[in-house]
Design an enzyme around this catalytic site. Structure first.
Site, PDB file in Angstrom:
ATOM      1  N   CYS A 170       0.816  -1.224   0.000  1.00  0.00           N
ATOM      2  CA  CYS A 170       0.000   0.000   0.000  1.00  0.00           C
ATOM      3  C   CYS A 170       0.844   1.266   0.000  1.00  0.00           C
ATOM      4  O   CYS A 170       0.499   2.268  -0.616  1.00  0.00           O
ATOM      5  CB  CYS A 170      -0.905   0.029   1.220  1.00  0.00           C
TER       6      CYS A 170
ATOM      7  N   CYS B 153       3.241 -17.014 -17.185  1.00  0.00           N
ATOM      8  CA  CYS B 153       2.570 -17.404 -15.942  1.00  0.00           C
ATOM      9  C   CYS B 153       2.161 -16.141 -15.188  1.00  0.00           C
ATOM     10  O   CYS B 153       1.825 -15.140 -15.798  1.00  0.00           O
ATOM     11  CB  CYS B 153       3.460 -18.322 -15.103  1.00  0.00           C
TER      12      CYS B 153
END
Ligand SMILES: [Zn+2]
Length: 396
Positions: free
Chosen positions: A201, A354
């Site tokens: 964050c 991936c």
């Protein structure tokens, strides 16, 4: 309908007082809870790892709901930048120890809750001892070493680990509990992303309400496990998109090869998680001598646009493909690649992809060894594609 994780014997010593009956009357009205459900909540012990964005709402609501004992692990002080989402703290608390403030705030909401403060980092040395007295663990951490540590010690101790994470406008949650039939965090993410690939964050930003929503999903799951109602998020992965305002959930499978919860586990005690999560770049560098050639997401886009003869092979698991995919890619999970070589063309180029580039590198090597000539690894995987080419592809 699930069974409560609080054994019947735990209820013997506990009763509801007159004050309890008044305080929890809206719970007692629910036929799924009644007095017995509230007794279980009162008997329950919940540990929150981290008293930040996720831990704040989770701990506060669990206290209000009457959870008997709440443990909090955090070593931080309140910073003004926390106040946008960490609702345990107020402006006057800036600079104070988070746990001191959290304990006062929780006791203000419900003085009957026993709050236990662990004013320290959650580490390989202390994690097993800290979780021992608790029935369920809420992982409110914001970094990969703590997530793997929390996962592993919960698997060892057969305790549910309620996972949550948030970034920007998206959140995720699941309940990892191999002993209840679901997978663990490592079944999904056997390897941590390369350092820096999945920003937290502080680096990527987060909409302030988001940890409120995900933290309360975690608290809800804790209460459901405690009371023994509903269908827990065991074996399911929930993704919340605030911009589209939708929740989607995906079925998860246990990995029989998982090193902690698989059939032949190789990890039985906490490892060095900082090293484990920082090791990706080091091992990638040491293998660079025989590395397969790679393409960046932008190069791949250019190749696709110019209609080069190209096959894009996605080696992730089907549940991941369900969350996000690159249009035109073909799904062959890494574990099936070897026996499905016949499905791949020998002409043109093969690009293997991936989540973040580690599994696809393995897949690309396997194809090289099987005699495929033009094999490339998509650098940074679908994460890089979403970041650099098509932001509408969800990240997870
Ligand atoms: Zn596992």
């Amino acid at each position: 309908m699930s069974e409560s994780i609080i054994g019947q014997e735990r209820l013997a010593q506990i009763a509801l007082s007159a004050d309890d009956l008044a305080r929890y009357s809206r719970h007692l009205l629910l036929p799924e809870l009644k007095a017995e459900g509230q007794l279980r909540i009162k008997a329950a012990r919940v540990l929150c790892i981290g008293a930040g964005g996720l831990g704040s709402p989770a701990a506060l609501y669990l206290a209000a709901a009457g959870v008997g004992k709440i443990g909090l692990v955090d070593f931080d002080r309140v910073d003004i930048s926390n106040l946008q989402r960490q609702i345990l703290y107020g402006t006057k608390d800036v600079g104070r120890k988070k746990l001191e403030v959290a304990s006062e705030r929780i006791h203000d909401t419900n003085p009957r809750v026993d709050v236990v403060s662990y004013d320290c980092r959650f580490t390989s040395e202390n994690a097993q001892e800290i979780i021992a007295p608790y029935d369920v663990i809420i992982d409110g951490s914001d970094n990969f070493p703590t997530r793997y540590l929390s996962n592993d010690v919960c698997v060892f101790a057969r305790k549910p680990n309620i996972y949550g994470s948030v970034s920007r406008f998206e959140g995720q949650a699941s309940v990892f509990a191999p002993h209840l039939g679901g997978p663990c965090y490592r079944c999904l993410f056997p390897e941590p992303p390369p350092p820096g690939a999945a920003p937290n964050c502080a680096e990527a930003g987060v909409l302030g309400v988001l940890p409120g929503i995900i933290g309360l999903v975690q608290a809800t799951e804790a209460l459901k496990l405690i009371v023994g109602v509903g269908e827990p998020l065991v074996g399911r992965f929930l993704i919340f998109d605030a911009l589209k305002m939708n929740f989607r959930d995906f079925k998860l499978r246990r990995d029989a090869e998982c090193p902690v919860c698989g059939q032949h586990p190789t990890i039985f005690r906490p490892i060095d998680y900082e090293r484990f999560c920082g090791a990706q770049t080091a091992s990638a560098a040491s293998e660079s001598a025989d590395a397969v050639p790679s393409v960046s997401a932008k190069e791949l886009k250019r190749k696709m646009d110019s209609r080069e003869m190209l096959t894009l092979v996605d080696v992730r698991e089907p549940w991941e493909y369900g969350i996000a995919q690159i249009t035109g890619s073909r799904l062959i999970p890494l574990g099936e690649l070897e026996k499905r070589l016949k499905e791949l063309p020998r002409e043109g180029i093969l690009v293997i992809q991936c989540h973040s580039g580690a599994r696809s590198e393995q897949g690309a090597k396997l194809l090289q060894q099987a005699g495929f000539g033009n094999v490339y690894n998509l650098e940074g995987g679908i994460e890089a594609w979403s970041r650099d080419v098509d932001p509408t592809v969800p990240r997870y």
